[in-house]
Structure formats: structure tokens, C-alpha cells
Write an enzyme that holds these catalytic residues in place. Structure first.
Site, mmCIF file in Angstrom:
data_model
loop_
_atom_site.group_PDB
_atom_site.id
_atom_site.type_symbol
_atom_site.label_atom_id
_atom_site.label_comp_id
_atom_site.label_asym_id
_atom_site.label_seq_id
_atom_site.Cartn_x
_atom_site.Cartn_y
_atom_site.Cartn_z
ATOM 1 N N PHE A 11 -16.637 -15.468 22.381
ATOM 2 C CA PHE A 11 -15.961 -15.594 21.086
ATOM 3 C C PHE A 11 -14.586 -14.938 21.105
ATOM 4 C CE2 PHE A 11 -15.464 -13.180 16.971
ATOM 5 C CZ PHE A 11 -14.890 -14.219 16.261
ATOM 6 N N LEU A 76 -13.616 -8.041 28.974
ATOM 7 C CA LEU A 76 -14.403 -8.296 27.770
ATOM 8 C C LEU A 76 -15.864 -8.592 28.069
ATOM 9 C CD1 LEU A 76 -11.445 -8.766 26.693
ATOM 10 C CD2 LEU A 76 -12.442 -10.427 25.131
ATOM 11 N N ALA A 78 -19.530 -8.588 28.458
ATOM 12 C CA ALA A 78 -20.464 -7.567 27.980
ATOM 13 C C ALA A 78 -21.623 -8.228 27.250
ATOM 14 C CB ALA A 78 -19.762 -6.596 27.023
ATOM 15 N N TYR A 151 -26.489 -0.121 22.781
ATOM 16 C CA TYR A 151 -25.188 -0.795 22.901
ATOM 17 C C TYR A 151 -24.061 0.229 22.808
ATOM 18 C CZ TYR A 151 -21.017 -3.305 21.488
ATOM 19 O OH TYR A 151 -19.722 -3.755 21.401
ATOM 20 N N LYS A 155 -21.310 1.479 25.748
ATOM 21 C CA LYS A 155 -19.855 1.402 25.613
ATOM 22 C C LYS A 155 -19.205 2.770 25.823
ATOM 23 C CE LYS A 155 -18.918 -2.918 24.934
ATOM 24 N NZ LYS A 155 -17.992 -3.627 25.842
ATOM 25 N N ASN A 180 -15.631 -3.637 13.870
ATOM 26 C CA ASN A 180 -16.158 -4.989 13.645
ATOM 27 C C ASN A 180 -15.044 -5.993 13.422
ATOM 28 O OD1 ASN A 180 -18.126 -2.871 12.518
ATOM 29 N ND2 ASN A 180 -19.424 -4.659 12.764
#
Length: 230
Positions: A11, A76, A78, A151, A155, A180
């Protein structure tokens, strides 16, 4: 300038590739599937050079970097959906931490040999901060990290691995903690597109209410295009 975007088919990755291409970058991207994301006529995404690669494999990483010799790597790739990470912590750590460590190790080796010296953008998450009192808001970058999920922990660990690469080998790392973000094309398992889907279904069914569960949390939301530009 040559950019390598890992997770480019995702995305955010697709928005980032378009942003880079529109700014004149030469862009390569990785994906796991053999089929590239669909693009419309005149869509900049059609100019991406796609590589099918599993970033958990050192040989794939070496092949990528040797083929592309990027000036910048935007990492990116992940497991980004919190429930998926929570359901399989081992996979989350393997993808979000171990793959990043292997990528940076290949960069270290190539940099030491004088083959390349890319800037490496490592994408973290606002989830790394965890829960803070309202009096602590708005959070600053130096706020204590209190990961409250696998998660978020993955990170935070990825960021430590990236900064180690800078301290020990001079790899030019930039670590971010994006809050977000949403926008067109985000899967509806995420909050905002999920709410839109449910609202449209409710309107079609003639319902006038939409249960949403816990309404006490307050979150900042960014538009995905703004995140890509940043």
C-alpha cells in the site's frame, strides 16, 4: 539518482514509488509475487523495475544490491498489520527485524569494499511509543518507547539494528516512526477503510447506526501521500 524500495508492491510502497518517480528518481522495487501491481495508462508505477525477492534470503539481497547499486534504499518490507504480527510473533520478528539486519549487513560489506554507500531509510512506527499519559502529549521523538505489541517491539528492535549499523560501520541510516496513515487503496482490514466499507454497507441496507466499539482512544491520522512526500 537510483532508489531501491523494498516492499514496493504494498500500500505505502506504491505511493512512495510514484512520489519518487515524479521527482525524477530511477526506481527499482521488490515484491514477493511474480505479478507486478496493476497500473493504469500513464501511471508512473509502470516505470518501476520490479524484482521478485525474499528479503529473508541473503542471496536475494546480494543480487538486488549488486544489480541496482542504489543511492538510496527505502526499506518498507514488513509485516505491518498488528493482528498478523501478534498471531505469529516469530514471523514478525524474522521479517521486521532479521531481514532488516541482513539487508544492513550486505550494505556494510558492500560499503567497506567501496562498491556502494546508500542512504538507508528504515521505516518504524508510532506504535513504538506505546501508551503514555494524556499529560505527555504531544509526544516528542525522545519520548520513552514502551512497545505494547509484538509489532511495535519488532519495529523498535529494527531501529536499534539500523542505528548499530550507523555506529559500527558508518551506514547512512535514517530511522522514522510514522504514525497511522491511510488513503485510497489501503486494505479494509485497517481501521479507516474498514469503517468506510461498513458505512457504505449500512447505507445500502438502510441502517442508520454503525457500532464502532471503543471510542475513547484518540489517534493522529496522516494521509499516505503526505507520508510518502515526507
Amino acid at each position: 539518482m537510483r532508489a531501491l524500495v523494498t516492499g514496493a508492491a504494498g500500500f505505502v510502497g506504491q505511493y512512495l514509488c510514484r512520489e519518487l518517480l515524479e521527482r525524477g528518481w530511477d526506481v527499482a522495487g521488490t515484491r514477493l509475487e511474480a505479478t507486478a501491481p496493476a497500473s493504469q495508462p500513464n501511471d508512473p508505477l509502470g516505470s518501476v523495475r520490479w524484482h521478485v525477492a525474499d528479503l529473508r534470503r541473503v542471496e536475494d539481497l546480494e543480487r538486488l544490491l549488486d544489480a541496482e547499486r542504489p543511492d538510496a534504499i527505502l526499506h518498507l518490507a514488513a509485516i505491518a498489520f498488528v493482528p498478523t504480527a501478534q498471531a505469529d510473533p516469530g514471523s514478525a520478528l524474522e521479517v521486521n527485524v532479521i531481514a532488516a539486519a541482513r539487508l544492513l549487513a550486505v550494505v556494510k560489506t558492500r560499503r567497506a569494499a567501496g562498491a556502494l554507500d546508500p542512504v538507508v531509510l528504515v521505516i518504524g512506527s508510532g506504535e513504538q511509543y506505546g501508551r503514555h499519559d494524556a499529560s505527555d502529549m504531544p509526544l516528542r521523538e525522545d519520548a520513552e518507547q514502551r512497545p505494547h505489541s509484538i509489532y511495535a517491539a519488532s519495529k523498535a528492535a529494527q531501529e536499534h539494528v539500523a542505528l548499530e549499523a550507523f555506529r559500527s560501520a558508518g551506514v547512512r541510516v535514517i530511522a522514522t516512526r510514522s504514525f497511522n496513515h491511510s488513503g485510497p487503496g489501503q486494505p479494509d482490514r485497517y481501521l479507516l477503510p474498514g469503517l468506510v466499507r461498513r458505512a457504505l454497507a449500512a447505507r445500502a441496507d438502510g441502517r442508520r447506526t454503525l457500532p464502532v466499539g471503543n471510542v475513547t482512544p484518540v489517534r493522529d491520522f496522516l494521509h499516505v501521500k503526505d507520508v510518502a512526500r515526507a
